[in-house]
Motif scaffolding. Structure first.
Motif, short mmCIF file in Angstrom:
data_model
loop_
_atom_site.label_atom_id
_atom_site.label_comp_id
_atom_site.label_asym_id
_atom_site.label_seq_id
_atom_site.Cartn_x
_atom_site.Cartn_y
_atom_site.Cartn_z
N VAL A 102 0.81 -1.21 0.14
CA VAL A 102 0.10 0.06 -0.01
C VAL A 102 0.91 1.06 0.12
CG1 VAL A 102 -1.65 1.24 1.25
CG2 VAL A 102 -1.87 -1.12 1.32
N PHE A 103 0.86 2.25 -0.98
CA PHE A 103 1.32 3.45 -1.15
C PHE A 103 0.59 4.62 -1.05
CE2 PHE A 103 3.62 0.06 -3.46
CZ PHE A 103 4.92 0.36 -3.03
N PHE A 104 1.16 5.82 -0.47
CA PHE A 104 0.19 7.01 -0.41
C PHE A 104 1.11 8.13 -1.38
CE2 PHE A 104 -1.50 4.63 2.99
CZ PHE A 104 -3.03 4.95 2.93
N GLY A 105 0.53 8.63 -2.37
CA GLY A 105 1.16 9.62 -3.21
C GLY A 105 0.37 10.74 -3.02
N VAL A 120 -3.57 11.30 -2.17
CA VAL A 120 -3.97 12.20 -1.30
C VAL A 120 -4.11 13.63 -1.65
CG1 VAL A 120 -3.74 12.99 1.24
CG2 VAL A 120 -2.87 10.73 0.81
N THR A 121 -5.24 14.23 -1.26
CA THR A 121 -5.29 15.59 -1.95
C THR A 121 -5.74 16.39 -0.87
OG1 THR A 121 -5.84 17.21 -3.98
CG2 THR A 121 -7.37 15.56 -3.30
N LEU A 122 -5.81 17.84 -0.75
CA LEU A 122 -6.66 18.80 -0.18
C LEU A 122 -7.70 19.20 -1.09
CD1 LEU A 122 -3.68 20.59 1.35
CD2 LEU A 122 -4.76 18.59 2.29
N PRO A 123 -8.59 19.83 -0.59
CA PRO A 123 -9.66 20.49 -1.60
C PRO A 123 -9.15 21.73 -2.02
CG PRO A 123 -10.51 20.29 0.64
CD PRO A 123 -9.16 19.93 0.90
N GLU A 124 -8.07 21.75 -2.65
CA GLU A 124 -7.22 22.96 -3.25
C GLU A 124 -6.76 22.69 -4.57
OE1 GLU A 124 -4.10 24.25 -0.58
OE2 GLU A 124 -5.31 24.04 1.04
N ALA A 125 -6.61 23.87 -5.46
CA ALA A 125 -5.98 23.63 -6.84
C ALA A 125 -5.04 22.71 -7.25
CB ALA A 125 -6.15 24.94 -7.63
N LEU A 126 -3.84 23.38 -6.58
CA LEU A 126 -2.60 22.54 -6.74
C LEU A 126 -2.52 21.12 -6.45
CD1 LEU A 126 -0.54 24.36 -8.38
CD2 LEU A 126 0.90 24.54 -6.21
N PRO A 127 -2.97 20.76 -5.18
CA PRO A 127 -2.89 19.22 -5.07
C PRO A 127 -3.65 18.43 -5.88
CG PRO A 127 -3.07 20.55 -2.88
CD PRO A 127 -3.17 21.56 -4.10
#
Ligand SMILES: Nc1ncnc2c1ncn2[C@@H]1O[C@H](COP(=O)(O)OP(=O)(O)OP(=O)(O)O)[C@@H](O)[C@H]1O
Ligand SMILES: [Mg+2]
Length: 326
Positions: free
Chosen positions: A21-24, A231-238
């Protein structure tokens, strides 16, 4: 959690053989905390689990309030959960030594009178060498097969993909090397009087290397065994970063497990008289959540709130695990 079709817990249930399992994702979005929380969760499901960091700059010991550098240790008093920060420096030195021996042998074989050290420096002084050593460390753990689940805290940005891409390049490179080595061997044999078979450590090494890469590819591209979660934040760049990642991974045939949205401000905690910047942030997150649903839809596995404090230590990790695997 509205909108989620297949949750993280469902996904794991649907993949009973899952092992790697990996998280990117972009830097700082929460990859390490997701890896930590998942490892604890897997261990609590009764699976012997290793949470491993192959980064040259580690953050597990800090996350866990516990020193796991250099050798695996039980973490968070969780019977089946081990944490491990690999000593990259040590393994780089080891690889250097191996390469030094191979090059020395080759120079002797080819009757070249230059010192091996000059070649060793040029072969090991580039940044790719460190990445390659990290990749090798990861493979060592995977092949040893001492755990049921491996959760890797991978390097941020493009490294993960580059590492996997490297296995393809390695294979091409090794094939080329093998071919020219084979030709050189035939030539040498033809020129020599004795014609006796000689040991060829370089050839053995390349063959072994090719085998390892082939094996790695089989494991890392098997959707039953391997999953990369983004994984992302609710933001444009991620969001832009993982959109690109997911495309790359599809192109490489590496299984994508889905998307974890992190850091969503809980609206019910934001009153009408909250400071303007908070209300603006909520509005911005709303817009990006729409984008996330549009782009990733039923690929979204979990939505994690922004906690009042940073996620650090076993208690917070458990709290996160409960949210991640509802
Ligand atoms: N939902 C959240 N609520 C509160 N704090 C959070 C949340 N998610 C992450 N954090 C905090 O944000 C910081 C970054 O998290 P983390 O170290 O897991 O990110 P990362 O993606 O691994 O970063 P890097 O790219 O540097 O490895 C940490 O201090 C963590 O505690
Ligand atoms: Mg990290």
């Amino acid at each position: 959690m509205s909108g989620i079709t297949i949750s993280m817990a469902d996904y794991i249930k649907n993949h009973p053989k899952l092992k790697f399992v990996f998280f990117g994702g972009k830097g700082g979005v929460g990859k390490t905390i997701m890896a930590g929380a998942s490892a604890l969760w897997f261990a609590r499901q009764g699976k012997k689990t290793l949470l491993a960091s192959t980064n040259p700059v580690h953050s597990l010991s800090n996350l866990l309030n516990q020193d796991v550098f250099g050798k695996p240790a039980i973490i968070c008093d969780e019977k089946l959960c081990w944490g491990f920060e690999i000593d990259t420096k040590e393994s780089i030195e080891r690889s250097k030594q191996e390469i030094r021996e191979k090059i020395a042998w080759f120079l002797k074989f080819a009757d070249i009178t230059i010192k091996a050290e000059e070649f060793v420096e040029s072969a090991t002084m580039n940044p790719a060498f460190e990445e390659s050593a990290m990749f090798e460390n990861m493979l060592d753990l995977m092949f040893k097969d001492e755990y049921e689940i491996y959760v890797f805290d991978t390097a941020p940005t493009a490294n993960a993909r580059r590492l996997l891409g490297m296995s393809k390049v390695y294979a091409l490179w090794v094939d080329k090397m093998l071919k020219s080595r084979e030709e050189a061997k035939v030539l040498r044999k033809a020129l020599s009087y004795t014609k006796k078979e000689e040991k060829d450590p370089l050839m053995d090494y390349l063959l072994g290397f090719k085998d390892r890469m082939g094996h790695a590819k089989v494991l890392l591209t098997d959707p039953a065994l391997t999953s990369f979660f983004f994984v992302t934040l609710p933001e444009a760049l991620p969001i832009a970063v993982i959109t690109r990642f997911i495309q790359w991974f599809h192109d490489f045939g590496i299984p994508v497990g889905g998307v974890i949205v992190n850091g969503l401000i809980q609206k019910e905690t934001v009153k009408a008289d909250a400071p303007e910047f908070v209300r603006n942030r909520v509005k911005m997150q709303d817009e990006h959540m729409e984008e996330i649903w549009q782009k990733f839809g039923d690929g979204v596995r979990s939505i994690i709130p922004l906690f009042e404090t940073e996620v650090q230590g076993p208690a917070m990790l458990r709290k996160l695990a409960d949210k991640l695997f509802v």
